[in-house]
Design a protein around this motif. Structure first.
Motif, PDB file in Angstrom:
ATOM      1  N   SER A  25      26.622  50.054 -27.438  1.00  0.00           N
ATOM      2  CA  SER A  25      27.199  51.531 -27.730  1.00  0.00           C
ATOM      3  C   SER A  25      28.614  51.613 -27.937  1.00  0.00           C
ATOM      4  O   SER A  25      29.064  52.712 -28.320  1.00  0.00           O
ATOM      5  N   MET A  26      29.409  50.649 -27.521  1.00  0.00           N
ATOM      6  CA  MET A  26      30.843  50.477 -27.902  1.00  0.00           C
ATOM      7  C   MET A  26      31.224  50.590 -29.452  1.00  0.00           C
ATOM      8  O   MET A  26      32.191  51.366 -29.836  1.00  0.00           O
ATOM      9  N   SER A  28      29.495  52.036 -31.743  1.00  0.00           N
ATOM     10  CA  SER A  28      29.408  53.295 -32.345  1.00  0.00           C
ATOM     11  C   SER A  28      30.054  54.448 -31.882  1.00  0.00           C
ATOM     12  O   SER A  28      29.967  55.626 -32.273  1.00  0.00           O
ATOM     13  N   CYS A  29      31.180  54.365 -30.895  1.00  0.00           N
ATOM     14  CA  CYS A  29      31.898  55.360 -30.376  1.00  0.00           C
ATOM     15  C   CYS A  29      32.624  56.022 -31.711  1.00  0.00           C
ATOM     16  O   CYS A  29      33.447  55.225 -32.226  1.00  0.00           O
ATOM     17  N   GLY A  30      32.556  57.346 -31.805  1.00  0.00           N
ATOM     18  CA  GLY A  30      33.327  58.022 -32.734  1.00  0.00           C
ATOM     19  C   GLY A  30      32.861  57.919 -34.337  1.00  0.00           C
ATOM     20  O   GLY A  30      33.507  58.258 -35.224  1.00  0.00           O
TER      21      GLY A  30
END
Length: 162
Positions: A25-26, A28-30
């Motif tokens: 998930s890092m 896909s941040c932003g």
């Protein structure tokens, strides 16, 4: 490199590291992402004995073609330019489609299947697969962020994947 040199430790280690980062998930941040291909593939492998990667190789190019539209083609043109090094096409839609073709060609080069027929899957359970995909994330009637897809859309993607 890992395919050509299966004993290359550094190449294999880099693949493992990339895999570790891929779904934490890092990344896909932003950013706007879309995991519909995974929902569709989970529907396939819930019914048929197919690995997730093989199912994604089949579904992904067909999903890309199906959802490609003017307000999201920058993601697909970025893929064409940054991953497949395609820079000789000025028309953005044609560039995006060239990137999709390059993606499918890459899957083929790795001896991955690119149609459901290649893995002995026909159209008999497409409705069941679509139902599993559309309900995978709860009672919603649509899934996806690039383009909202309903069950009929998922069926068309699956039919295009035959």
């Amino acid at each position: 490199i890992a395919i050509k040199e299966p004993d290359n430790y550094e190449a294999r280690a880099n693949l493992m590291w990339a895999g570790s980062l891929a779904l934490n998930s890092m990344l896909s941040c932003g950013k706007r992402g879309d995991w519909v291909t995974h929902a569709i593939e989970h529907g396939i492998s819930a019914i048929y004995d197919l690995t997730h990667g093989a199912g994604l190789a089949i579904i992904t190019p067909n999903w890309m073609n199906y959802v490609l539209q003017n307000d999201n083609n920058e993601k697909f043109t970025a893929l064409a330019k940054n991953i497949w090094n395609i820079h000789n096409i000025d028309d953005q839609t044609k560039l995006a489609k060239a990137g999709i073709v390059a993606t499918k060609t890459f899957f083929k080069s790795m001896d991955m299947p690119t149609t459901l027929k290649e893995v002995s899957i026909d159209n008999k359970r497409i409705d069941d697969i679509a139902e599993l995909a559309i309900t995978a994330h709860g009672p919603t009637k649509t899934i996806g962020s690039f383009k909202k897809l309903n069950k009929e859309d998922i069926i068309k993607i699956l039919e295009n994947s035959l």
